[in-house]
Design a protein around this motif. Structure first.
Motif, PDB file in Angstrom:
ATOM      1  N   VAL A 105       2.519  14.618  -0.197  1.00  0.00           N
ATOM      2  CA  VAL A 105       2.542  12.880  -0.966  1.00  0.00           C
ATOM      3  C   VAL A 105       1.220  13.392  -0.857  1.00  0.00           C
ATOM      4  CG1 VAL A 105       2.784  10.542  -1.716  1.00  0.00           C
ATOM      5  CG2 VAL A 105       4.520  11.374  -0.553  1.00  0.00           C
ATOM      6  N   ALA A 106       0.115  13.086  -0.033  1.00  0.00           N
ATOM      7  CA  ALA A 106      -1.313  12.948  -0.414  1.00  0.00           C
ATOM      8  C   ALA A 106      -2.342  14.311  -1.029  1.00  0.00           C
ATOM      9  CB  ALA A 106      -1.827  12.488   1.257  1.00  0.00           C
ATOM     10  N   TRP A 108      -0.746  15.974  -3.229  1.00  0.00           N
ATOM     11  CA  TRP A 108       0.073  15.421  -5.002  1.00  0.00           C
ATOM     12  C   TRP A 108      -0.735  14.460  -5.418  1.00  0.00           C
ATOM     13  CZ3 TRP A 108       3.380  12.336  -8.129  1.00  0.00           C
ATOM     14  CH2 TRP A 108       3.193  12.634  -8.924  1.00  0.00           C
ATOM     15  N   CYS A 109      -0.367  13.399  -5.130  1.00  0.00           N
ATOM     16  CA  CYS A 109      -1.931  12.584  -5.070  1.00  0.00           C
ATOM     17  C   CYS A 109      -2.987  12.777  -6.339  1.00  0.00           C
ATOM     18  CB  CYS A 109      -1.691  10.888  -4.719  1.00  0.00           C
ATOM     19  SG  CYS A 109      -0.547  10.125  -4.197  1.00  0.00           S
ATOM     20  N   PHE A 112      -2.585  14.593  -8.370  1.00  0.00           N
ATOM     21  CA  PHE A 112      -2.508  14.238  -9.694  1.00  0.00           C
ATOM     22  C   PHE A 112      -3.229  13.117 -10.497  1.00  0.00           C
ATOM     23  CE2 PHE A 112      -1.234  10.018 -11.460  1.00  0.00           C
ATOM     24  CZ  PHE A 112      -0.217  10.026 -12.698  1.00  0.00           C
TER      25      PHE A 112
END
Length: 379
Positions: A105-106, A108-109, A112
């Motif tokens: 998730v980190a 992907w952030c 992003f």
């Protein structure tokens, strides 16, 4: 350190060398996979730039490749060298999954934010047609998330595969060490058993014939020298075992009167056994038992021992009479026979064939073992 401790130490070093080779192979697999990823990225970039008549590879291509692949490389390094060894391989599965999800998730952030920054710098084309609807997750970000899962999944698969190899190696090493310990214990039982029988023989001869008893002591010292220096080896030349059997039988002939006890033997020549090695003292228990249970001073009795090499097998045969109070061989309870049976099982498995047979007058032992032992676990 005694012989067994040195053997265990060298087995441990061998296991560590194999583990190091496994680690090296794992590193090579990862390096090859990442080289393939880089090569495929460059090939795709070169194809697109060739269509636009631009240089195939330049600083812009290398910078874009670095920005694209570096997050996945960081994900791989953290997962492979931190999360997998500290959590997954230590059976802390819940923590591993939690930290892996947080890491993905980190990552992907960060991707992003980088994607949004690039989109703000680029001019946005006007939508075409009335049916245009924005997607929930842009395709590049969706692909980045998919690639991150693939990196983690492939990394886990390779790591668990090599962990399986390491576990199998460890099980084999422990099995081998256990077999070595059992064989060492069995040998420790065989040697005192032999000494006890021989000392009893000499003790019985002292009152009958003191001079012969002295000769027997000298012969026994030769046998003990063999057992002290040669029986501690994993394997010995078959000719040494043949000499040992011959010396043992000569010693027994000095105890028993020829008129009552017939002791015969047939052994191969040195040329026939040249180059053949076996574990030491495999046949001693059978010969000992033949004299212990099949010989009597009161009645006529005999012991016949033969050893021959037939092709790929060594055939041992010991036949003795059943007389007086020694008519029953204790093949099911005797410590010597139990030990040698267990030792044969550890050394040869099903390749050793031991047959114990008896009738009204004789007891017959036949043993067949291969001339070459691939297991080689005796110490």
């Amino acid at each position: 350190m005694n012989f067994l401790e040195w053997a265990r130490f060298f087995h441990y070093l061998s296991a560590m060398k194999i583990l190091d080779r496994n680690r090296h192979a794992e590193t090579v697999i990862y390096a090859v996979v990442w080289l393939m990823v880089v090569a495929l990225y460059l090939i795709n970039a070169m194809r697109n730039r060739a269509w636009m008549l631009q240089p195939l590879v330049d600083a812009e291509v290398m910078l874009r490749m670095t920005r694209t692949l570096l997050p996945f490389m960081i994900l791989f390094l953290v997962n492979n060298y931190v999360l997998i060894p500290h959590y997954l391989l230590k059976n802390k599965l819940s923590r591993y999954l939690l930290y892996t999800v947080l890491l993905v998730v980190a990552l992907w952030c960060v991707q992003f934010l980088s994607f949004e920054s690039d989109m703000h710098r680029m001019p946005r084309p006007r939508p075409r047609g009335p049916h245009h609807t924005p997607t929930l997750i842009p395709l590049p970000l969706f692909l980045d998330f998919t690639y991150a899962l693939l990196v983690v999944g492939c990394n886990m698969a390779v790591a668990l595969m090599f962990r399986m190899f390491d576990d199998r190696l460890e099980r084999e090493r422990l099995t081998k060490a256990n077999a070595e310990n059992q064989l060492a214990y069995l040998k420790a039982q065989i040697n005192p058993h032999f000494y006890m029988n021989m000392l009893n023989n000499i003790h019985g001869m002292i009152e009958i014939d003191p001079e012969r008893a002295q000769t027997m002591v000298i012969d026994m010292s030769r046998l003990m020298r063999y057992m002290l220096y040669d029986s501690s080896k994993a394997r010995i030349p078959l000719r040494d075992e043949v000499d040992f059997i011959s010396n043992y039988l000569r010693l027994m002939r000095q105890r028993y009167p020829e008129s009552r006890v017939a002791i015969s033997s047939s052994v191969p020549s040195a040329r026939d056994v040249n180059g053949i090695e076996i574990p030491p003292l495999l046949f001693l228990v059978f010969i000992e038992n033949a004299f212990k249970h099949g010989i009597s001073y009161r009645d006529n009795s005999f012991v016949d021992v033969s050893l021959e090499v037939c092709g790929e097998d060594i055939l041992f045969r010991c036949v003795n009479s059943r007389v007086g109070g020694h008519s029953e061989m204790k093949e099911t309870t005797g410590i010597g026979l139990r030990n040698v049976s267990r030792r044969l099982e550890l050394l040869y498995g099903e390749r050793a064939v031991l047959t114990l047979a008896k009738d009204d007058d004789t007891y017959n032992v036949e043993l067949s073992i291969p001339t070459h032992d691939d297991q080689n676990i005796d110490n």
